[in-house]
Scaffold this motif. Structure first.
Motif, PDB file in Angstrom:
ATOM      1  N   UNK A  10      28.521 -17.564 -11.245  1.00  0.00           N
ATOM      2  CA  UNK A  10      29.254 -18.000  -9.756  1.00  0.00           C
ATOM      3  C   UNK A  10      29.461 -16.595  -8.900  1.00  0.00           C
ATOM      4  N   UNK A  11      29.436 -15.567  -9.726  1.00  0.00           N
ATOM      5  CA  UNK A  11      29.533 -14.424  -8.768  1.00  0.00           C
ATOM      6  C   UNK A  11      27.805 -13.801  -8.017  1.00  0.00           C
ATOM      7  N   UNK A  12      27.116 -14.381  -8.945  1.00  0.00           N
ATOM      8  CA  UNK A  12      25.702 -14.306  -8.515  1.00  0.00           C
ATOM      9  C   UNK A  12      25.634 -15.108  -7.247  1.00  0.00           C
ATOM     10  N   UNK A  13      25.865 -16.188  -7.462  1.00  0.00           N
ATOM     11  CA  UNK A  13      25.939 -17.086  -6.102  1.00  0.00           C
ATOM     12  C   UNK A  13      26.624 -16.633  -4.890  1.00  0.00           C
ATOM     13  N   UNK A  14      27.761 -16.285  -5.264  1.00  0.00           N
ATOM     14  CA  UNK A  14      28.623 -15.736  -4.226  1.00  0.00           C
ATOM     15  C   UNK A  14      27.767 -14.644  -3.186  1.00  0.00           C
ATOM     16  N   UNK A  15      27.225 -13.716  -4.047  1.00  0.00           N
ATOM     17  CA  UNK A  15      26.714 -12.707  -3.638  1.00  0.00           C
ATOM     18  C   UNK A  15      25.135 -13.135  -2.672  1.00  0.00           C
ATOM     19  N   UNK A  16      24.687 -14.229  -3.298  1.00  0.00           N
ATOM     20  CA  UNK A  16      23.519 -14.817  -2.439  1.00  0.00           C
ATOM     21  C   UNK A  16      24.167 -15.281  -1.250  1.00  0.00           C
ATOM     22  N   UNK A  17      25.011 -16.043  -1.175  1.00  0.00           N
ATOM     23  CA  UNK A  17      25.934 -16.730  -0.185  1.00  0.00           C
ATOM     24  C   UNK A  17      26.241 -15.905   1.048  1.00  0.00           C
TER      25      UNK A  17
END
Length: 240
Positions: A10-17
């Motif tokens: 979820x943190x990685x997806x936040x970074x991508x976003x």
């Protein structure tokens, strides 16, 4: 440049976003950044557990190449050991080599293992094939495969400054009731060819069948290297 180190999907997806640019070991993109300018944010998966698995039929994208060891099949281990110099292998990652490099030294090994890819985007984590990963430059989390009966890898000598050295990878897979199959992949220049044939009838029959596939269209020196490699692999006791 802010380097972000997510510890969960979820943190990685936040970074991508938020626009963070994924990096592996940055061995391939650092010079370009120095020339063209650094992004505001970058993201490394080196702290993400899902991207750091090794063994039991899996290899994480954030694993640096010098950590690829006996926990993975011989073909993948030897492919990683043949990449660049020791300094490169201490920094370059599995994901960076497969997705970020034009050489894709690990690709023939991954193909003969029939590897599947787990990838990450902003909305989901899902499994796909390597062709889609390479075509769409997905963010790779890990590779997964079914263990082969035997496998092997060979990189021929190359000239400094010349074309990429010729590579041949091979693996024998049990078919669950059907005849075992020999999977072969080669890198010739920047092109990668792969196919598979039955190998239960012996080496001569397997090579003959392979000659009728795209691999059989290789130039004579490359085809000779493939035949020699296949002969040695099929002669091993663990190939039967």
């Amino acid at each position: 440049m802010l380097l972000r180190l997510p510890e969960s999907v979820s943190e990685a997806q936040e970074c991508l976003a938020e626009g963070a640019v994924p990096v592996g070991g940055a061995t391939l993109i650092w010079a370009g950044w120095q020339r063209d300018g650094f992004p505001e944010q970058a993201m490394s998966l080196r702290s993400l557990p899902e991207a750091n698995v090794i063994g039991h039929g899996a290899l994480g994208a954030a694993v640096v190449l010098n950590r690829v060891d006996e926990r993975v099949p011989e073909v993948l281990r030897h492919a990683a050991a043949a990449v660049g110099t020791g300094a490169v292998r201490r920094t370059a990652t599995v994901g960076g080599n497969l997705v970020g490099s034009t050489l894709r030294c690990l690709l023939p090994a991954a193909l003969v293992l029939k590897a599947r890819a787990t990838v990450l985007d902003q909305d989901r984590v899902y499994e796909t094939d390597l062709a889609e990963v390479l075509a769409k430059h997905h963010l790779l989390l890990s590779l997964h495969w079914r263990e082969p009966l035997a496998s092997s890898y060979r990189k021929l000598p190359g000239d400094a400054g010349g074309p990429p050295p010729f590579v041949v990878a091979a693996a024998v897979h049990a078919q669950g009731g059907g005849p075992d199959r020999l999977h072969v992949a080669v890198r010739d220049g920047y092109d990668v060819l792969t196919d598979d044939v039955p190998c239960h009838a012996g080496t001569e029959a397997a090579i003959g069948a392979l000659g009728d596939t795209p691999v059989g269209t290789l130039h004579s020196a490359a085809w000779e290297a493939v035949c020699e490699h296949v002969t040695h692999l099929l002669a091993r006791p663990d190939s039967r």
